[in-house]
Design an enzyme around this catalytic site. Structure first.
Site, PDB file in Angstrom:
ATOM      1  N   GLY A  38       0.537   4.003   6.560  1.00 44.65           N
ATOM      2  CA  GLY A  38       1.556   2.323   6.599  1.00 44.65           C
ATOM      3  C   GLY A  38       0.645   1.468   5.649  1.00 44.65           C
ATOM      4  O   GLY A  38       1.204   0.350   4.903  1.00 44.65           O
ATOM      5  N   LYS A  39      -0.558   1.723   5.808  1.00 46.08           N
ATOM      6  CA  LYS A  39      -2.004   0.617   5.102  1.00 46.08           C
ATOM      7  C   LYS A  39      -0.840  -0.558   5.887  1.00 46.08           C
ATOM      8  O   LYS A  39      -0.951  -1.460   4.591  1.00 46.08           O
ATOM      9  CB  LYS A  39      -2.000   0.908   4.167  1.00 46.08           C
ATOM     10  CG  LYS A  39      -3.052   2.038   3.182  1.00 46.08           C
ATOM     11  CD  LYS A  39      -2.692   2.105   2.100  1.00 46.08           C
ATOM     12  CE  LYS A  39      -3.171   3.462   2.117  1.00 46.08           C
ATOM     13  NZ  LYS A  39      -3.020   4.946   2.055  1.00 46.08           N
ATOM     14  N   ARG A  40       0.055  -1.044   6.935  1.00 44.91           N
ATOM     15  CA  ARG A  40       0.065  -2.343   7.265  1.00 44.91           C
ATOM     16  C   ARG A  40      -1.225  -3.029   7.303  1.00 44.91           C
ATOM     17  O   ARG A  40      -2.806  -2.746   8.030  1.00 44.91           O
ATOM     18  CB  ARG A  40       0.630  -2.054   8.014  1.00 44.91           C
ATOM     19  CG  ARG A  40       1.763  -1.015   8.307  1.00 44.91           C
ATOM     20  CD  ARG A  40       3.184  -1.648   7.302  1.00 44.91           C
ATOM     21  NE  ARG A  40       4.643  -1.149   7.337  1.00 44.91           N
ATOM     22  CZ  ARG A  40       4.535   0.122   6.317  1.00 44.91           C
ATOM     23  NH1 ARG A  40       3.419   0.015   5.161  1.00 44.91           N
ATOM     24  NH2 ARG A  40       5.556   0.109   6.409  1.00 44.91           N
TER      25      ARG A  40
END
Lengths: 306, 306
Positions: free
Chosen positions: B105-107
């Site tokens: 998600g590369k949050r």
């Protein structure tokens, strides 16, 4: 048919409302007014429904007052798929009430994956229908381009993280590269993309996130990105004041929108409003906090000329 | 009760499967085998259901072969709330089949917002129930800490973007700071956090994303983060080979997992498998591509010692 252009739409909305306040929709379970909380905090479907109801209630109050709302995706995602259903409903409701919707997702990825985020979120014809989305630049220019391309096609906007409001943001952002901080490289990218998405307002659809907590950098970055909208977080709870945001605006009071989340939506818990309103009149507290923020910005910045 | 520890669980799973392959679940409408596509591509609920069915079919094939799957959130988010329902179902299904789930998600965000993402996603007790999550570092150490804290509490893992696989990743990541590239600062942070989350396997729960497309940096970063798992994208479609990944492993063949998305899940479209399998036998193509990748890694790297 007039094509959408986020930069122009934001200019029109700010001008119409005569203020640049963005209300951040950051629902947090433990801060909701008492009537929204049930004994089912561990049931995320119940929680998501409460978030939706609460955010609709905020929008009912602020829609006549401000140009835009900024839902924070994290708090909806925290509730699982039910939270995302609530987010979509909140976004639809805000649009129905005439608000621009700036979605705060800080999304980032490469190539066709970045394009998937962009196609899903950007523009009123997309499935989520955001007017603008925040994006994060660590992956470099080729990770930002798919967002810019879809924004151009759809008339939607972007806010690229440049100089963020948190104390530790400088760890990477302030590193000196050939005598300039790293965030200036991102600012330069934003400025270049702004030139290719300029609207009739003089502002582009590719903007920057620049924190109110760093007023000197706000001034510096205003010069570096003269045609880019700034989304300014850090006002209020994080310590930024109206005066701190003054350099974010151009001489006509355009060029920046100032976000306030907790300070407005949970105003019923702030000492200055708690006694006057309390939990049961939380919407009156939202209205008072919004109006006070508008008055402060109009008194302390060029926003007064709008 | 034995507390969960992602670093140890990944070591056990890689050892059990005798390979470090992560299958990326990146459903894309125009690449699905013919049987999944209907004339309703603009109905995102239909699309999401097709993605779920397809991903379940992939998991059926790969679960007996590999330690983990990596759903890419973007493609599910692109379908709106229905896509997020599909994502949750796919994650549940993968866990039921014994797979570790690394959610891509590369949050990234700050403070309590970062914590909301972390609490929503991290650990099998969370609403999403991911075993690990990818996160992006532009906002600095204080934006990563909430993720690390929740990962420690929940026994879940993180993969911080350090040196990504895309050609433009160097725009920020390769900038020289006091004679070292910026990505080394992120690597140092990961190494420090690894020291506080070390497991019995010698590996921690805080890992790094390091692309297969930069083999020299893989070797350099292996030394800089000796106790951190690497999640290595860029294999296959992006040009990385088995030999390029060799330096990601320790001498026993542990320390890295190698992701392949399109090259496996859409193997039925690759020239080397298309004629043998075609659309109707797409699952056999998935199996063959997975087995071939395992064989290549075992032949060219220390993975052969597992």
């Amino acid at each position: 048919m007039v094509l959408a252009h986020f930069g122009d739409e934001l200019a029109a909305a700010v001008g119409r409302c005569r203020n640049p306040v963005v209300v951040g929709l950051d629902p947090r379970w433990d801060k909701l007014p008492a009537g929204f909380r049930q004994d089912l905090a561990d049931n995320y479907t119940v929680r998501a429904e409460a978030y939706e109801k609460f955010c609709r209630g905020v929008i009912d109050v602020v829609a006549p007052l401000v140009p835009a709302v900024k839902p924070q995706v994290a708090f909806f995602e925290e509730c699982g798929p039910s939270g995302m259903v609530a987010l979509a409903n909140v976004m639809n409701y805000a649009r129905e009430k005439g608000q621009l919707v700036i979605l705060d997702g800080k999304r980032n990825d490469i190539g066709s994956t970045a394009e998937a985020y962009a196609r899903g979120y950007l523009g009123r014809g997309s499935v989520w229908g955001a007017d603008a989305l925040t994006i994060s630049p660590y992956l470099g220019a080729d990770s930002l381009e798919p967002f810019v391309e879809v924004a151009k096609e759809s008339g939607a906007g972007l806010f690229v993280l440049v100089k963020t409001s948190n104390p530790g943001g400088g760890m990477l952002q302030d590193q000196q590269i050939d005598g300039q901080p790293l965030y200036r490289m991102v600012a330069q990218y934003v400025a270049e993309q702004s030139n290719s998405t300029l609207g009739q307002s003089g502002y582009s659809s590719v903007g920057a996130v620049v924190g109110a907590t760093y007023p000197d950098q706000l001034a510096e970055l205003r010069s570096a990105m003269p045609n880019s909208w700034f989304l300014v977080p850090g006002y209020g709870s994080q310590g930024g004041t109206a005066k701190d945001t003054a350099h974010a605006f151009d001489s006509l009071g355009l060029g920046a929108v100032i976000n306030n989340s907790r300070g407005i939506i949970f105003a019923h818990q702030r000492p200055e409003y708690r006694d006057r309103f309390g939990d049961s009149n939380w919407q009156d507290a939202v209205a008072a906090a919004t109006e006070d923020m508008i008055a402060q910005l109009r008194a302390e910045t060029a926003v007064g000329k709008l």
